[in-house]
Write a protein that holds these residues in place. Structure first.
Motif, short mmCIF file in Angstrom:
data_model
loop_
_atom_site.label_atom_id
_atom_site.label_comp_id
_atom_site.label_asym_id
_atom_site.label_seq_id
_atom_site.Cartn_x
_atom_site.Cartn_y
_atom_site.Cartn_z
N THR A 1 8.20 -3.30 4.52
CA THR A 1 7.27 -2.73 5.13
C THR A 1 7.44 -3.30 6.66
O THR A 1 7.21 -2.19 7.49
N ALA B 1 -1.56 -8.21 2.24
CA ALA B 1 -2.32 -9.17 3.44
C ALA B 1 -2.42 -10.66 3.03
O ALA B 1 -2.24 -11.64 3.72
N ALA C 1 -3.82 1.92 -3.62
CA ALA C 1 -3.34 1.60 -2.39
C ALA C 1 -4.17 0.52 -1.61
O ALA C 1 -3.52 -0.21 -0.73
N ARG C 2 -5.59 0.73 -1.71
CA ARG C 2 -6.14 -0.38 -1.13
C ARG C 2 -6.09 -1.69 -1.82
O ARG C 2 -5.76 -2.76 -0.89
N LYS D 1 -3.34 -2.80 -3.31
CA LYS D 1 -1.87 -3.12 -2.72
C LYS D 1 -1.83 -3.65 -1.30
O LYS D 1 -1.09 -4.64 -1.04
N ALA D 2 -2.81 -2.98 -0.31
CA ALA D 2 -2.74 -3.55 0.83
C ALA D 2 -3.54 -4.97 0.94
O ALA D 2 -2.88 -5.77 1.93
N LYS D 3 -4.37 -5.13 0.11
CA LYS D 3 -5.19 -6.36 0.11
C LYS D 3 -4.16 -7.44 -0.21
O LYS D 3 -4.20 -8.48 0.33
#
Length: 200
Positions: free
Chosen positions: A66, A19, A11-12, A14-16
């Motif tokens: 999102t 961004a 999840a981290r 994917k978030a990076k």
């Protein structure tokens, strides 16, 4: 420091990547935003990218989905307590004006759709990309009208506002602002079909 689980680590990552994609596309545009550049600026390899997304198009669809969902959540919180119809319209118009100062979301959607049409990858996920967003806001806007008296369904009502917010040329040209256009559209419908005073 506690070790991250596999799910937390993914999840981290994917978030990076999301961004990074947001920053790269704002700078390079959809065509210039390569998988290599997105992964590199996020601090990952291409392998990490492809373990989270099927490709660039999948990534940007996810990014837009999102963002659309976050808009609805924010508007539900912002407009939920408001019972006065004209105050609701003013508040939403101000929100649209603030959002329109960053035209990159609308431009990204247009570039993505153009790419998908050109490469014959346009499908159901593309065509339904903003349906939930439009319907979510439209259900809020139905409160402006007596039951069964709205001039359009929730998808159309929400679509009018979001298209003006993210797709209006007024973001770049002199003339009525996006906020003014949204206010004119909603006030005209409210005066013609709505109730005076408070909304339920």
């Amino acid at each position: 420091m506690a070790r991250l689980t596999r799910e937390q680590s993914q999840a981290r990552t994917k978030a990076k990547l999301l961004a990074s994609a947001r920053e790269v596309v704002a700078r390079e545009g959809y065509e210039g935003a390569t998988v290599e550049r997105i992964a590199e600026e996020a601090g990952f390899s291409k392998g990490a990218f492809y373990s989270n997304f099927n490709g660039k198009e999948d990534l940007f669809l996810y990014l837009l989905e999102t963002h659309a969902g976050e808009d609805v959540t924010e508007l539900e919180e912002l407009l939920g307590p408001i019972t006065d119809g004209r105050l609701l319209i003013d508040t939403l118009s101000n929100w649209s004006q603030e959002r329109s100062t960053d035209p990159s979301w609308g431009m990204l959607a247009l570039e993505l759709f153009r790419h998908a049409r050109r490469n014959a990858t346009f499908g159901e996920r593309h065509s339904n990309l903003f349906r939930a967003q439009w319907e979510g806001l439209g259900k809020i806007l139905l409160r402006l009208f007596p039951e069964g008296k709205a001039p359009a369904g929730p998808t159309a009502l929400g679509g009018i506002v979001f298209e003006l917010t993210y797709g209006a040329a007024s973001s770049f040209t002199k003339g009525p602002t996006v906020g003014e256009l949204v206010k004119v559209a909603l006030t005209s419908m409210y005066d013609a079909y709505g109730v005076k005073g408070n909304v339920s």
